[in-house]
Design a protein around this motif. Structure first.
Motif, PDB file in Angstrom:
ATOM      1  N   MET A  17       0.829  -1.203   0.000  1.00 35.14           N
ATOM      2  CA  MET A  17       0.000   0.000   0.000  1.00 35.14           C
ATOM      3  C   MET A  17       0.869   1.261   0.000  1.00 35.14           C
ATOM      4  N   SER A  18       1.959   1.249   0.763  1.00 34.21           N
ATOM      5  CA  SER A  18       2.853   2.414   0.810  1.00 34.21           C
ATOM      6  C   SER A  18       3.494   2.650  -0.546  1.00 34.21           C
ATOM      7  N   LEU A  19       3.975   1.587  -1.147  1.00 33.29           N
ATOM      8  CA  LEU A  19       4.591   1.694  -2.463  1.00 33.29           C
ATOM      9  C   LEU A  19       3.555   2.163  -3.499  1.00 33.29           C
ATOM     10  N   GLY A  20       2.356   1.655  -3.406  1.00 29.44           N
ATOM     11  CA  GLY A  20       1.294   2.070  -4.320  1.00 29.44           C
ATOM     12  C   GLY A  20       0.972   3.550  -4.194  1.00 29.44           C
ATOM     13  N   MET A  21       0.957   4.086  -2.974  1.00 18.50           N
ATOM     14  CA  MET A  21       0.685   5.512  -2.782  1.00 18.50           C
ATOM     15  C   MET A  21       1.819   6.376  -3.343  1.00 18.50           C
ATOM     16  N   VAL A  22       3.057   5.943  -3.169  1.00 22.38           N
ATOM     17  CA  VAL A  22       4.191   6.700  -3.714  1.00 22.38           C
ATOM     18  C   VAL A  22       4.107   6.730  -5.239  1.00 22.38           C
TER      19      VAL A  22
END
Length: 96
Positions: A17-22
């Motif tokens: 999820m963090s990578l997707g938001m970045v």
């Protein structure tokens, strides 16, 4: 509130999820930058080619001739012939 109390997101889920938001915000920012650059570009006229640069206003006829020779517009024989005409005063044109 939650139907499944013990089935939360694991460590890999948080990472994903963090990578997707970045990636999401990177794409949004890139799209806005490209749009901004496109809208601020000066208009171009596709039908015309770029004209050659104008010679300096104080260029002598011999300098102009040398520039034409350097660009390949005239050959050596024509360059020498025209240079000789410039240096000797050239033929005079008279009305008949």
């Amino acid at each position: 509130m939650f139907w499944y109390n013990d089935h939360g997101v694991s460590g890999w889920g948080w990472f994903g999820m963090s990578l997707g938001m970045v990636v999401f915000w990177g794409l949004i920012i890139t799209a806005f930058m490209l749009l901004f650059r496109t809208l601020n570009r000066p208009p171009e006229d596709p039908g015309t080619s770029t004209p050659p640069p104008a010679p300096p206003a104080s260029a002598t006829p011999e300098q102009l001739l040398a520039e034409r020779f350097a660009r390949g517009e005239i050959d050596e024989e024509e360059y020498r012939r025209r240079l000789e005409v410039l240096r000797t005063g050239g033929p005079t044109l008279t009305k008949q």
